[in-house]
Motif scaffolding. Sequence first.
Motif, PDB file in Angstrom:
ATOM      1  N   LEU A 174       5.839  23.912   1.175  1.00 53.41           N
ATOM      2  CA  LEU A 174       5.944  23.515   3.132  1.00 53.41           C
ATOM      3  C   LEU A 174       4.723  23.583   2.839  1.00 53.41           C
ATOM      4  N   THR A 175       4.576  22.292   3.946  1.00 56.01           N
ATOM      5  CA  THR A 175       3.766  22.008   5.183  1.00 56.01           C
ATOM      6  C   THR A 175       3.685  22.314   6.602  1.00 56.01           C
ATOM      7  N   SER A 176       2.603  22.009   7.265  1.00 55.67           N
ATOM      8  CA  SER A 176       2.568  22.579   8.755  1.00 55.67           C
ATOM      9  C   SER A 176       3.034  21.541   9.131  1.00 55.67           C
ATOM     10  N   ASP A 177       3.671  20.593   9.090  1.00 56.72           N
ATOM     11  CA  ASP A 177       4.512  19.569   9.676  1.00 56.72           C
ATOM     12  C   ASP A 177       5.566  19.364   8.978  1.00 56.72           C
ATOM     13  N   TYR A 178       5.954  19.793   7.748  1.00 53.15           N
ATOM     14  CA  TYR A 178       7.157  19.955   7.297  1.00 53.15           C
ATOM     15  C   TYR A 178       8.608  18.818   7.107  1.00 53.15           C
ATOM     16  N   SER A 179       7.279  17.204   6.693  1.00 49.45           N
ATOM     17  CA  SER A 179       8.532  15.723   6.575  1.00 49.45           C
ATOM     18  C   SER A 179       8.691  15.737   5.682  1.00 49.45           C
ATOM     19  N   GLY A 180       8.840  17.225   4.449  1.00 50.49           N
ATOM     20  CA  GLY A 180       9.770  17.072   3.313  1.00 50.49           C
ATOM     21  C   GLY A 180      10.924  16.737   3.198  1.00 50.49           C
ATOM     22  N   ILE A 181      11.373  17.693   4.515  1.00 53.18           N
ATOM     23  CA  ILE A 181      12.712  18.095   4.837  1.00 53.18           C
ATOM     24  C   ILE A 181      13.083  17.397   6.144  1.00 53.18           C
ATOM     25  N   LYS A 182      14.001  17.098   6.071  1.00 51.82           N
ATOM     26  CA  LYS A 182      14.925  16.039   6.759  1.00 51.82           C
ATOM     27  C   LYS A 182      16.231  16.266   6.844  1.00 51.82           C
TER      28      LYS A 182
END
Length: 183
Positions: A174-182
Amino acid sequence: MNIEATPIEGVMVVTSQAFADHRGAFQRLYCDKELADVLGGRHVVQANHSRTAQVGAVRGMHYQLPPHAEMKLVRCLRGRVWDVAMDLREGSPTFLRWHAVELSAESGRMFVIPEGCAHGFQVLEPESELLYLHTAHYAPQAEGGVRHDDPQLGIEWPLPVADLSQRDRSHPLLTSDYSGIKL
């Protein structure tokens, strides 16, 4: 069936009572009438079975994206596992928190993992077998996962990880922007 809430909304532990006599035992594993409040109008559409041989093996952390998101109802039929649900619902008060429960055939427990939560488990006894009931059909184009060892999640696996599939190894951190999870 006894239904217990956990600290994560929608994640529940359902315990069934076994009835034993001189012949053996009987246990109700699923009843849509008794689980009506848990299911909330959903229907089980698929049942899957897994067998994992090696103690310490981890499967997960898996989920399906909308519109194929699913609730999973998971039982251990043989052996023992450490079963984990991870809240990936952005805006949830328990976002990125996890809850785990030990499942075994003897415990009579079933773990309920709602849509928007990832699921995984670690094998505590050899040749452990799980039964999964799903409220959505498997959709390979909608599958997702997060790493079992992501430092942001901090899942405390009870044993060193002994075996992991290539697919599970390749889930992103995970990254701090959580862009992979929708979800």
